[in-house]
Design a protein around this motif. Structure first.
Motif, PDB file in Angstrom:
ATOM      1  N   PRO A 307     111.968  46.650  63.662  1.00 57.01           N
ATOM      2  CA  PRO A 307     111.142  45.956  63.899  1.00 57.01           C
ATOM      3  C   PRO A 307     111.237  44.735  63.191  1.00 57.01           C
ATOM      4  O   PRO A 307     110.089  43.899  63.655  1.00 57.01           O
ATOM      5  N   GLY A 318     115.082  53.170  55.258  1.00 55.98           N
ATOM      6  CA  GLY A 318     114.893  54.398  55.405  1.00 55.98           C
ATOM      7  C   GLY A 318     115.308  55.538  55.703  1.00 55.98           C
ATOM      8  O   GLY A 318     115.732  56.383  55.207  1.00 55.98           O
ATOM      9  N   PRO A 320     117.360  56.393  58.485  1.00 56.55           N
ATOM     10  CA  PRO A 320     118.705  56.524  58.504  1.00 56.55           C
ATOM     11  C   PRO A 320     119.173  57.541  57.277  1.00 56.55           C
ATOM     12  O   PRO A 320     120.466  58.049  56.988  1.00 56.55           O
ATOM     13  N   VAL A 348     116.858  56.692  66.360  1.00 51.72           N
ATOM     14  CA  VAL A 348     116.387  55.812  65.190  1.00 51.72           C
ATOM     15  C   VAL A 348     116.237  54.251  66.136  1.00 51.72           C
ATOM     16  O   VAL A 348     116.487  53.651  66.564  1.00 51.72           O
ATOM     17  N   GLY A 367     110.846  58.610  63.378  1.00 56.79           N
ATOM     18  CA  GLY A 367     109.949  57.700  62.473  1.00 56.79           C
ATOM     19  C   GLY A 367     109.219  56.796  63.345  1.00 56.79           C
ATOM     20  O   GLY A 367     109.448  56.692  64.933  1.00 56.79           O
ATOM     21  N   ALA A 368     108.567  55.948  63.192  1.00 57.96           N
ATOM     22  CA  ALA A 368     107.695  55.308  63.366  1.00 57.96           C
ATOM     23  C   ALA A 368     107.971  54.310  64.652  1.00 57.96           C
ATOM     24  O   ALA A 368     106.955  53.743  64.947  1.00 57.96           O
TER      25      ALA A 368
HETATM   26  S1  SF4 Z   1     110.056  54.208  60.404  1.00 55.79           S
HETATM   27 FE1  SF4 Z   1     111.889  52.687  61.429  1.00 55.79          FE
HETATM   28  S2  SF4 Z   1     111.821  51.156  60.300  1.00 55.79           S
HETATM   29 FE2  SF4 Z   1     109.912  52.831  59.115  1.00 55.79          FE
HETATM   30  S3  SF4 Z   1     111.639  53.369  57.486  1.00 55.79           S
HETATM   31 FE3  SF4 Z   1     112.104  54.279  59.358  1.00 55.79          FE
HETATM   32  S4  SF4 Z   1     113.574  53.553  60.848  1.00 55.79           S
HETATM   33 FE4  SF4 Z   1     112.968  52.518  58.735  1.00 55.79          FE
END
Ligand code: SF4
Length: 476
Positions: A307, A318, A320, A348, A367-368
């Motif tokens: 994003p 983050g 991965p 992801v 993940g969000a």
């Molecule tokens: S939620 Fe998405 S943006 Fe946040 S650390 Fe995980 S992969 Fe990265």
């Protein structure tokens, strides 16, 4: 004036030898510890058999403490402070690293940053991520900080040396905030508010590829300096790496925190750089996307778009990278895990189109920021993103990343997903520990979080940590 950096030969973990080298380094660099002196090692994770090369060794710490006593003047306090990684109590990692005996021998206090009050610090510079960040009280109160990193490659930031070691200053609540595509900026912000008085990197046995489960590399060196950018620049050259490939170093240097060119650095010591470089010709890094890294095995990855505009193609800081570390943790505990695990697809980011799953393949939406819409086993599935843009998140409102709470949440999420072959776990960032929970559940293998080798001591350390934290709040 050039910043001076010393590379000294040291071929063994002998506290007396290390103390002599570090004391000479302090004297040559004019670094005299005074007042309240705090040593910050890298103890991101430690265990003599499972994670033997992830941390600054106890012998190295002991050498640094002895040097600080020998060279220091008007010492009011000499202490060691750290917040280890992946939500594990720092007490556990200190004990596994062999620190308690060193602290006792040297009469030195431990500051477990996960047990200390956290103090807001205002940031004023234009490139800052946020207006404030939180640091433990002992860091803010110290007069002289000695940074004692471990010399390691890093799967998210290519290298972890002096600048990156400051990630271990923050408690879990604040550490995982911006530990995503903003990780490099976060590292620089930390270095903007805290500066070491002296740095000595444990490069006697360096770490390659991973940061929690590195492959050992017999480097035989101690690197010393007083400026983090200068030390990290030399560290990069020591392993034949262009320093501009380390983004936080490039950003820190651009912000004026120090040099990134050897021309601005005076090199000293008894280990010439060209000899170090000849020795490290085969030093290995691992900065690979997970979809490439895990191609061809039982775990495969579908990586979508992310994003934040500056990093739409990949999230280096983050989830991965946390997956990579989680898999290596599983391998540390269970060496045959790759053969035993069932098929899992890790999804992801924003992914479009069918996932083309193999029969029985489980799906881990992580993940969000992850979103996807389609059918699994003939049923419609819609994964929606609840990723908060970073400006919408406040440091003072950062959620708890408490070990037990996160474990309960992960177990509840796994139970909720029974009867179907997919689950979605949110959070930004999802920690390595969470990745371990979900991956072991979906892959049908043991969960290291509950492994008998570490469960009891981690649990005891956790309750000690909670008790001490409560006491420190009551007595504040
Ligand atoms: S939620 Fe998405 S943006 Fe946040 S650390 Fe995980 S992969 Fe990265």
């Amino acid at each position: 004036m050039k910043h001076k950096v010393l590379i000294r030969r040291c071929d063994r973990y002998d506290p007396g030898l290390i103390a002599g080298i570090i004391a000479e380094g302090m004297q040559e660099l004019g670094a005299v510890p005074r007042g309240r002196v705090l040593c910050k090692p890298n103890v991101v994770l430690a265990h003599p058999e499972l994670f033997p090369h992830a941390f600054t060794r106890a012998e190295f710490l002991e050498g640094a403490l002895r040097a600080a006593k020998a060279v220091g003047q008007d010492l009011e306090e000499l202490a060691v402070g750290e917040r280890c990684g992946i939500t594990v109590p720092t007490r556990f990692c200190f004990s596994q690293a062999g620190y308690p005996a060193v602290l006792k021998r040297q009469g030195v206090k431990a500051h477990y940053f996960d047990e200390c009050p956290q103090v807001p610090v205002a940031l004023g510079h234009a490139e800052r991520l946020r207006g404030e960040m939180y640091l433990p009280r002992p860091v803010m109160d110290c007069d002289f900080l000695i940074n004692l990193p471990k010399f390691k490659a890093h799967p998210w930031t290519r290298m972890t040396l002096s600048l990156k070691n400051f990630i271990g200053l923050q408690d879990d609540r604040h550490r995982l905030l911006d530990h995503n595509t903003f990780l490099e900026q976060k590292i620089v912000d930390l270095n903007q508010v805290v500066a070491p008085g002296f740095i000595a990197i444990d490069g006697i046995i360096a770490g390659q590829k991973m940061m929690l489960t590195p492959d050992p590399f017999d480097l035989g060196a101690i690197v010393m300096g007083t400026n983090s950018c200068a030390v990290d620049t030399v560290g990069c050259h020591m392993v034949n790496l262009d320093p501009s490939q380390v983004l936080h170093l490039k950003m820190a240097s651009r912000r004026g925190l120090g040099p990134m060119s050897l021309e601005e650095i005076e090199l000293g010591g008894d280990f010439p750089l060209d000899q170090v470089q000849a020795k490290t010709r085969d030093f290995q890094f691992c900065l690979e996307r997970v979809d490439d890294y895990f191609a061809g095995g039982n775990l495969t990855c579908t990586v979508g778009a992310f994003p934040e505009e500056h990093s739409a193609d990949y999230c280096w800081g983050g989830c991965p990278g946390a997956l990579q570390e989680a898999v290596h943790i599983l391998r540390s505990y269970y060496p045959d895990v790759d053969q035993r695990m069932g098929k899992v697809r890790y999804v992801v980011g924003r992914v479009e189109g069918p996932l083309k799953l193999a029969p029985g393949e489980k799906v881990f939406f992580a993940g969000a920021c992850t979103c996807w819409q389609g059918e699994i086993d003939g049923q419609p599935v819609k994964i929606e993103s609840d990723y908060p843009l970073y400006r919408q998140r406040q440091a003072r409102e950062a959620p708890s990343n408490d070990l037990m709470l996160k474990t309960c949440q992960a177990m509840a999420n796994c139970l909720k997903s029974r009867g179907r072959r997919w689950l979605h776990a949110g959070g930004c960032t999802m920690s390595v520990a969470d990745h371990v929970h979900y991956l072991s559940y979906l892959a049908g293998v043991g969960n290291p979080n509950f492994d008998r080798r570490t469960l009891l001591p981690v649990t005891m350390a956790y309750w000690q940590m909670r008790g001490r934290r409560a006491w420190s709040r009551l007595s504040a």
